[in-house]
Enzyme design. Structure first.
Site, short mmCIF file in Angstrom:
data_model
loop_
_atom_site.label_atom_id
_atom_site.label_comp_id
_atom_site.label_asym_id
_atom_site.label_seq_id
_atom_site.Cartn_x
_atom_site.Cartn_y
_atom_site.Cartn_z
N GLU A 332 -2.04 -8.41 12.30
CA GLU A 332 -1.50 -8.24 10.94
C GLU A 332 0.02 -8.05 10.88
O GLU A 332 0.50 -7.19 10.14
CB GLU A 332 -2.18 -7.03 10.27
CG GLU A 332 -3.67 -7.17 10.17
CD GLU A 332 -4.35 -5.90 9.68
OE1 GLU A 332 -5.26 -6.01 8.85
OE2 GLU A 332 -3.98 -4.79 10.13
C1 NGO Z 1 -8.11 -3.88 10.80
C2 NGO Z 1 -6.67 -3.44 10.99
C3 NGO Z 1 -6.55 -1.94 11.23
C4 NGO Z 1 -7.40 -1.16 10.24
C5 NGO Z 1 -8.84 -1.62 10.33
C6 NGO Z 1 -9.73 -0.90 9.35
C7 NGO Z 1 -7.40 -4.52 12.83
C8 NGO Z 1 -7.45 -5.14 14.16
N1 NGO Z 1 -6.30 -4.20 12.18
O1 NGO Z 1 -8.50 -4.16 12.16
O2 NGO Z 1 -5.21 -1.57 11.13
O3 NGO Z 1 -7.33 0.21 10.53
O4 NGO Z 1 -8.95 -3.01 10.11
O5 NGO Z 1 -11.05 -1.30 9.41
#
Ligand code: NGO
Length: 527
Positions: A332
């Site tokens: 992300e």
């Molecule tokens: C996503 C995000 C995290 C969040 C999570 C919550 C990933 C790999 N990046 O998973 O920052 O905490 O969802 O479910």
């Protein structure tokens, strides 16, 4: 303690009086095991673990002795036994429990053979990790009250027969986010113990994110001093000193669990950006962040100081991490331009290699040029990135959010957790197959499974346990047992029968209505 010993001694006298009794008939085939072993043959009798039983290990095998002491200590509070561990030339010839390294390659790194008859329990393995996994089987074959921390009435019988067992996948893990809310060393050790009891072998620690930096880096002290000073909701946060981290690593090692530390970058880095101005494109520190949004932060990927920073962090972390892998996050990074992201990941991969470690990234890193021994962790509901990684011959850790995210709510009224990937009740968590989940990602592309627990909504060990149990045993079984034998209707009964073990271990588990929760036979507790 004195009281415990004297009760233990009293019990010993009683047991000695009854020591000539004939073995109780028992059916190994009816015992409840999670994960389900590969092969089991029952012989209808039993071995009685009494106050006189000794554990024998081969001379000069300090590692086997460690495993023997582990199980001796584990059963001490409930049995009152002080089980002696003895080194000898031929442990399997003795009456009692024998832990033997037989250098038989067919057992692999964690496989074992457990042979139980009326006089002996013999564990054979190729590696000490195999002995440790076998000891977890022995633990589950003993009555559930073996897990109690107070003295209980025996007998402590193990059904006789043979179990041959080895894992289907080499990587069977869980992840704990210690950033969104901080969890101390004691909580992490409890998490490790619970994982170990289901034969899991990897704990991934998510150590840095927007809300906090949780691992001391001696060359960049403000990361923890300032960056570690808060958490989601504005609590005081916290961090591990390198010495505390080493303590966690050692505790895990003693349970044949590898710690994989994660430094999430170039996104999810607000805590670092708030601590050092030079890591920001505009040379200004950001504010500490206590919310739960994602995707707003990035390291300045075109500055040399950024790579000096990454080198220092990885160097210090590699020095205290005996495992092969360092996780660099990479998820992300929505405010990093794609070309900058690729440049960054390529360079960071080289830094990880330079420090003699292999890289893991969330599958987003497949946009970059991955080396063959890098691993990509599949997490999104769409497999596009993971497929890109497979195309580069990179192996995958399976963590699909809609099946394995331990922070997903069980259902719409679950008081903890999120639901962006859907609700994940125990059936949704268990009833899928790792190697046929994504078309194009088959067994040879997969190292194993990991269940991540993100901590936006959880603050205490009780909260952790509520989301982890009862889903964790299912992930352990998916990773360990052969998928052909998987059957939800059969599994839910076995899981339901774990209830008394959960209770004895004081696990704050979610009583999913999908599970037929059943107590094992109740035997009165000795006062
Ligand atoms: C996503 C995000 C995290 C969040 C999570 C919550 C990933 C790999 N990046 O998973 O920052 O905490 O969802 O479910």
């Amino acid at each position: 303690m004195n009281k415990l010993l004297s009760l233990g001694q009293a019990l010993m006298v009683m047991l000695l009086l009854f020591s000539c009794k004939t073995p109780t008939p028992k059916d190994l085939g009816k015992e409840i095991l999670i994960p389900q072993p590969t092969k089991l043959i029952a012989t209808g009798s039993s071995f009685d673990w009494t106050a006189k039983t000794k554990i024998y290990v081969e001379e000069g095998r300090e590692d086997s002795k460690g495993v023997a002491n582990y199980i001796a200590d584990l059963i001490a509070p409930s049995t009152g036994y002080i089980t002696e561990v003895e080194s000898t030339t031929n442990p399997a010839s003795k009456k009692g429990i024998a832990l033997v390294i037989s250098e038989n390659e067919s057992f692999g790194n964690e496989g074992y053979k457990l042979t139980i008859d009326e006089k002996r329990v013999v564990v054979e393995a190729n590696k000490t990790a195999g002995l440790f996994r076998a000891v977890q089987t022995i633990r589950q074959l003993l009555p559930a009250k073996i897990e109690s921390d107070t003295l209980q009435a025996g007998p402590w019988e193990l059904a006789s027969g043979t179990i041959e067992d080895q894992p289907n996948y080499e990587f069977r893990g869980a992840m704990l986010d210690v950033v969104r809310h901080f969890f101390d060393v004691k909580d992490v050790k409890r998490f490790i113990d619970l994982m170990a009891s289901y034969k899991m072998n990897v704990l991934h620690l998510h150590l840095t994110d927007d809300q906090g930096w949780r691992i001391e880096i001696k060359s960049w002290p403000n990361l923890t001093k300032h960056g570690g000073s808060t958490q989601v909701g504005g609590g005081k946060g916290g961090f591990y000193t390198q010495e505390q981290y080493a303590e966690i690593v050692k505790y895990a090692q003693d349970r044949y669990i590898t710690i994989i530390p994660e430094i999430d970058m170039p996104g999810h880095t607000n805590a670092a950006l708030a601590s050092y101005a030079e890591l920001n494109a505009n040379n200004k520190v950001t504010e500490l962040y206590t919310g739960t949004h994602v995707g707003f932060s990035t390291l300045a990927t075109d500055k040399e100081i950024t790579y000096q920073f990454v080198d220092d962090v990885i160097r210090e972390l590699a020095a205290i991490t005996p495992g092969d892998y360092i996780h660099i996050g990479g998820d992300e990074s929505h405010v990093t331009k794609k070309k900058d992201y690729i440049y960054f990941v390529n360079r960071v991969q080289k830094i990880v290699t330079k420090h003699k470690k292999k890289m893991i990234g969330w599958a987003d890193v497949a946009a970059a040029e991955l080396e063959e021994n890098t691993l990509a962790q599949f997490w999104q509901t769409k497999p596009k990135n993971a497929l890109l990684a497979v195309k580069q011959n990179v192996k995958i850790i399976m963590s699909p959010a809609n099946r394995t995210y331990l922070d997903m709510q069980y259902d719409s009224i679950c008081p903890l957790g999120l639901h962006w990937a859907g609700y994940v009740d125990v059936d949704q968590a268990y009833d899928w197959t790792i190697e046929s989940f994504v078309e194009g990602i088959s067994k040879e592309n997969i190292v194993g499974i990991e269940a991540p627990l993100w901590a936006e909504t959880i603050k205490t060990i009780d909260d952790i346990e509520y989301l982890v149990f009862p889903r964790l045993p299912g992930y352990a079984e998916l990773g360990w047992s052969k998928s052909e034998n998987k059957n939800w209707d059969e599994y839910k009964i076995r899981l339901g029968k774990q209830k008394e073990r959960f209770q004895q271990l004081k696990i704050n588990y979610y009583q999913s209505p999908l599970i037929p929760w059943a107590n094992e036979e109740i035997v009165p507790v000795v006062e």
